[in-house]
Motif scaffolding. Structure first.
Motif, PDB file in Angstrom:
ATOM      1  N   HIS A 180       4.994 -13.105  23.559  1.00 37.57           N
ATOM      2  CA  HIS A 180       5.358 -11.828  22.946  1.00 37.57           C
ATOM      3  C   HIS A 180       4.434 -11.582  21.764  1.00 37.57           C
ATOM      4  CE1 HIS A 180       9.175 -11.543  25.165  1.00 37.57           C
ATOM      5  NE2 HIS A 180       9.197 -12.851  25.027  1.00 37.57           N
ATOM      6  N   GLU A 181       3.754 -10.457  21.805  1.00 33.21           N
ATOM      7  CA  GLU A 181       2.887 -10.054  20.706  1.00 33.21           C
ATOM      8  C   GLU A 181       3.513  -8.830  20.054  1.00 33.21           C
ATOM      9  OE1 GLU A 181      -1.681  -8.480  20.022  1.00 33.21           O
ATOM     10  OE2 GLU A 181      -1.174  -9.517  21.876  1.00 33.21           O
ATOM     11  N   ILE A 182       4.022  -9.023  18.851  1.00 30.85           N
ATOM     12  CA  ILE A 182       4.738  -7.978  18.125  1.00 30.85           C
ATOM     13  C   ILE A 182       3.933  -7.629  16.874  1.00 30.85           C
ATOM     14  CG2 ILE A 182       6.919  -7.327  17.041  1.00 30.85           C
ATOM     15  CD1 ILE A 182       7.167  -8.212  20.038  1.00 30.85           C
ATOM     16  N   VAL A 183       3.766  -6.340  16.633  1.00 28.63           N
ATOM     17  CA  VAL A 183       3.056  -5.885  15.443  1.00 28.63           C
ATOM     18  C   VAL A 183       4.033  -5.088  14.582  1.00 28.63           C
ATOM     19  CG1 VAL A 183       1.116  -4.558  14.535  1.00 28.63           C
ATOM     20  CG2 VAL A 183       0.895  -5.742  16.741  1.00 28.63           C
ATOM     21  N   LEU A 184       4.269  -5.561  13.371  1.00 32.19           N
ATOM     22  CA  LEU A 184       5.105  -4.842  12.410  1.00 32.19           C
ATOM     23  C   LEU A 184       4.204  -3.845  11.698  1.00 32.19           C
ATOM     24  CD1 LEU A 184       7.074  -7.854  10.895  1.00 32.19           C
ATOM     25  CD2 LEU A 184       7.676  -6.419  12.864  1.00 32.19           C
ATOM     26  N   LEU A 185       4.594  -2.575  11.719  1.00 33.92           N
ATOM     27  CA  LEU A 185       3.676  -1.564  11.213  1.00 33.92           C
ATOM     28  C   LEU A 185       4.402  -0.457  10.469  1.00 33.92           C
ATOM     29  CD1 LEU A 185       0.588  -1.119  11.396  1.00 33.92           C
ATOM     30  CD2 LEU A 185       1.028   0.385  13.329  1.00 33.92           C
ATOM     31  N   ASP A 186       3.867  -0.114   9.329  1.00 34.99           N
ATOM     32  CA  ASP A 186       4.273   1.035   8.540  1.00 34.99           C
ATOM     33  C   ASP A 186       3.002   1.877   8.376  1.00 34.99           C
ATOM     34  OD1 ASP A 186       5.644   2.781   6.881  1.00 34.99           O
ATOM     35  OD2 ASP A 186       6.359   1.229   5.513  1.00 34.99           O
ATOM     36  N   SER A 187       3.111   3.018   7.742  1.00 28.59           N
ATOM     37  CA  SER A 187       1.907   3.820   7.503  1.00 28.59           C
ATOM     38  C   SER A 187       0.967   3.044   6.579  1.00 28.59           C
ATOM     39  CB  SER A 187       2.275   5.157   6.856  1.00 28.59           C
ATOM     40  OG  SER A 187       2.709   4.940   5.518  1.00 28.59           O
ATOM     41  N   LYS A 188      -0.290   3.414   6.596  1.00 29.17           N
ATOM     42  CA  LYS A 188      -1.274   2.741   5.752  1.00 29.17           C
ATOM     43  C   LYS A 188      -0.900   2.878   4.282  1.00 29.17           C
ATOM     44  CE  LYS A 188      -6.281   2.357   5.384  1.00 29.17           C
ATOM     45  NZ  LYS A 188      -7.553   2.884   5.911  1.00 29.17           N
ATOM     46  N   GLU A 189      -0.497   4.074   3.889  1.00 22.69           N
ATOM     47  CA  GLU A 189      -0.124   4.300   2.485  1.00 22.69           C
ATOM     48  C   GLU A 189       1.054   3.419   2.083  1.00 22.69           C
ATOM     49  OE1 GLU A 189      -0.390   6.797   4.835  1.00 22.69           O
ATOM     50  OE2 GLU A 189      -2.427   7.304   4.239  1.00 22.69           O
ATOM     51  N   ASN A 190       2.065   3.351   2.937  1.00 15.47           N
ATOM     52  CA  ASN A 190       3.226   2.517   2.628  1.00 15.47           C
ATOM     53  C   ASN A 190       2.862   1.034   2.628  1.00 15.47           C
ATOM     54  OD1 ASN A 190       4.933   4.685   2.268  1.00 15.47           O
ATOM     55  ND2 ASN A 190       5.753   4.607   4.340  1.00 15.47           N
ATOM     56  N   ALA A 191       1.992   0.626   3.545  1.00 19.53           N
ATOM     57  CA  ALA A 191       1.562  -0.774   3.578  1.00 19.53           C
ATOM     58  C   ALA A 191       0.866  -1.153   2.276  1.00 19.53           C
ATOM     59  CB  ALA A 191       0.651  -1.018   4.774  1.00 19.53           C
ATOM     60  N   LEU A 192       0.000  -0.279   1.783  1.00 19.76           N
ATOM     61  CA  LEU A 192      -0.692  -0.546   0.517  1.00 19.76           C
ATOM     62  C   LEU A 192       0.305  -0.612  -0.637  1.00 19.76           C
ATOM     63  CD1 LEU A 192      -3.808   1.772   0.980  1.00 19.76           C
ATOM     64  CD2 LEU A 192      -3.762  -0.730   1.092  1.00 19.76           C
ATOM     65  N   ARG A 193       1.234   0.324  -0.664  1.00 16.03           N
ATOM     66  CA  ARG A 193       2.240   0.343  -1.728  1.00 16.03           C
ATOM     67  C   ARG A 193       3.107  -0.915  -1.683  1.00 16.03           C
ATOM     68  NH1 ARG A 193       7.081   1.301  -1.373  1.00 16.03           N
ATOM     69  NH2 ARG A 193       6.996   2.404   0.611  1.00 16.03           N
ATOM     70  N   ARG A 194       3.532  -1.326  -0.482  1.00 10.19           N
ATOM     71  CA  ARG A 194       4.363  -2.519  -0.342  1.00 10.19           C
ATOM     72  C   ARG A 194       3.621  -3.752  -0.821  1.00 10.19           C
ATOM     73  NH1 ARG A 194       7.106  -1.773   5.588  1.00 10.19           N
ATOM     74  NH2 ARG A 194       8.184  -3.698   5.092  1.00 10.19           N
ATOM     75  N   PHE A 195       2.346  -3.834  -0.496  1.00  7.44           N
ATOM     76  CA  PHE A 195       1.565  -4.986  -0.921  1.00  7.44           C
ATOM     77  C   PHE A 195       1.499  -5.064  -2.440  1.00  7.44           C
ATOM     78  CE2 PHE A 195      -2.431  -6.956  -2.207  1.00  7.44           C
ATOM     79  CZ  PHE A 195      -2.239  -8.216  -1.677  1.00  7.44           C
ATOM     80  N   VAL A 196       1.227  -3.939  -3.080  1.00  8.40           N
ATOM     81  CA  VAL A 196       1.113  -3.903  -4.535  1.00  8.40           C
ATOM     82  C   VAL A 196       2.434  -4.294  -5.199  1.00  8.40           C
ATOM     83  CG1 VAL A 196       0.793  -2.343  -6.501  1.00  8.40           C
ATOM     84  CG2 VAL A 196      -0.792  -2.263  -4.584  1.00  8.40           C
ATOM     85  N   SER A 197       3.556  -3.923  -4.595  1.00  9.01           N
ATOM     86  CA  SER A 197       4.851  -4.204  -5.200  1.00  9.01           C
ATOM     87  C   SER A 197       5.330  -5.641  -4.988  1.00  9.01           C
ATOM     88  CB  SER A 197       5.908  -3.228  -4.666  1.00  9.01           C
ATOM     89  OG  SER A 197       6.177  -3.498  -3.305  1.00  9.01           O
ATOM     90  N   ARG A 198       4.641  -6.377  -4.125  1.00  8.88           N
ATOM     91  CA  ARG A 198       5.038  -7.767  -3.874  1.00  8.88           C
ATOM     92  C   ARG A 198       4.763  -8.635  -5.086  1.00  8.88           C
ATOM     93  NH1 ARG A 198       2.838  -9.860   1.783  1.00  8.88           N
ATOM     94  NH2 ARG A 198       3.325 -11.776   0.697  1.00  8.88           N
ATOM     95  N   ALA A 199       5.588  -9.641  -5.258  1.00  9.84           N
ATOM     96  CA  ALA A 199       5.426 -10.555  -6.390  1.00  9.84           C
ATOM     97  C   ALA A 199       4.118 -11.337  -6.300  1.00  9.84           C
ATOM     98  CB  ALA A 199       6.595 -11.523  -6.446  1.00  9.84           C
ATOM     99  N   ASP A 200       3.650 -11.603  -5.066  1.00 12.31           N
ATOM    100  CA  ASP A 200       2.431 -12.387  -4.920  1.00 12.31           C
ATOM    101  C   ASP A 200       1.210 -11.507  -4.651  1.00 12.31           C
ATOM    102  OD1 ASP A 200       3.045 -11.598  -2.344  1.00 12.31           O
ATOM    103  OD2 ASP A 200       2.711 -13.556  -1.445  1.00 12.31           O
ATOM    104  N   ALA A 201       1.276 -10.255  -5.102  1.00 11.35           N
ATOM    105  CA  ALA A 201       0.174  -9.318  -4.863  1.00 11.35           C
ATOM    106  C   ALA A 201      -1.112  -9.740  -5.556  1.00 11.35           C
ATOM    107  CB  ALA A 201       0.563  -7.909  -5.310  1.00 11.35           C
ATOM    108  N   SER A 202      -1.023 -10.680  -6.453  1.00 12.68           N
ATOM    109  CA  SER A 202      -2.229 -11.166  -7.116  1.00 12.68           C
ATOM    110  C   SER A 202      -2.983 -12.146  -6.222  1.00 12.68           C
ATOM    111  CB  SER A 202      -1.851 -11.852  -8.426  1.00 12.68           C
ATOM    112  OG  SER A 202      -1.024 -12.967  -8.156  1.00 12.68           O
TER     113      SER A 202
END
Length: 169
Positions: free
Chosen positions: A100-122
Motif C-alpha cells: 500500500h502506497e499512501i500519500v498524505l497531502l494538503d495544499s502546498k500553502e498549508n503544507a508550508l504553514r504546517r511545517f513552520v508551526s511544528r516544534a522541530d521546524a528548525s
C-alpha cells in the motif's frame, strides 16, 4: 497476509502520527522510521550520501524480516524520488505482502504553514527546499498510479486516520 504500507507526504503532514497510531492498534505491526535508523548511524550528518542509502538498506532488511514473520510494516517517510518506493514495492511482492502506497497531502500553502508551526521546524529544511520537495512529491504521485492520496487537514488527525484506514481496503 501482512501489509507493507508506505506513508509518504511532506514534513508535517501527519505521517509519524498515523504510523504510530496504526501500530498501536495493530499488535506486532512495526513502525519503521528510516530517519530514526539513519540517526543511529555514527556521524550520519557528515556523510549523508552514504548514511541515507545505508539506512534505507537496513530498513529493507528489517521490513523483510518482519513481513516474513507475518506482521505489518509501516514506513512513514517523505519519498520524493522513486528508487526506494520501487525497492519497497519489490520487497512486498517478494515476500507475498500486500503493498500500500499512501500519500498524505494538503495544499502546498498549508503544507508550508504546517511545517513552520511544528516544534522541530528548525530541523534544517528551508522553506524553498520544502517547496521543491512538495513539487517532487506531486511528480511522484503522477508517476505512480497505484498510490492513493489521502487529503489531510491541520487539526483533524482523526479524520486523516479514518481516511488512511479506508484507503487500505
Amino acid at each position: 497476509m501482512p501489509r507493507l504500507i508506505v506513508l509518504n507526504g511532506p514534513p508535517g503532514s501527519g505521517k509519524s502520527t498515523l504510523a504510530q497510531r496504526y501500530v498501536d492498534e495493530h499488535p506486532l505491526a512495526l513502525n519503521l522510521d528510516v530517519d530514526r535508523i539513519r540517526a543511529l548511524i555514527g556521524g550520519w550528518r557528515d556523510v549523508p550520501d552514504q548514511s541515507g542509502p545505508l539506512a534505507r538498506a537496513i530498513a529493507l532488511a528489517a521490513a523483510r524480516t518482519h513481513l516474513a514473520a507475518g506482521h505489518d510494516v509501516v514506513i512513514p517517510q517523505f519519498l520524493g524520488r522513486p528508487a526506494f518506493l520501487e525497492q519497497v514495492e519489490h520487497l512486498a511482492h517478494e515476500v507475498g505482502a500486500d503493498f500500500h502506497e499512501i500519500v498524505l497531502l494538503d495544499s502546498k500553502e498549508n503544507a508550508l504553514r504546517r511545517f513552520v508551526s511544528r516544534a522541530d521546524a528548525s530541523a534544517a529544511v528551508a522553506l524553498d527546499e520544502l517547496s521543491t520537495m512538495y513539487d517532487r512529491l506531486l511528480a511522484i504521485i503522477a508517476s505512480r498510479p497505484a498510490a492513493r492520496v489521502v487529503p489531510t487537514t491541520d487539526g483533524r488527525p482523526e479524520q486523516a486516520y479514518q481516511d488512511f484506514l479506508h484507503s487500505l481496503s
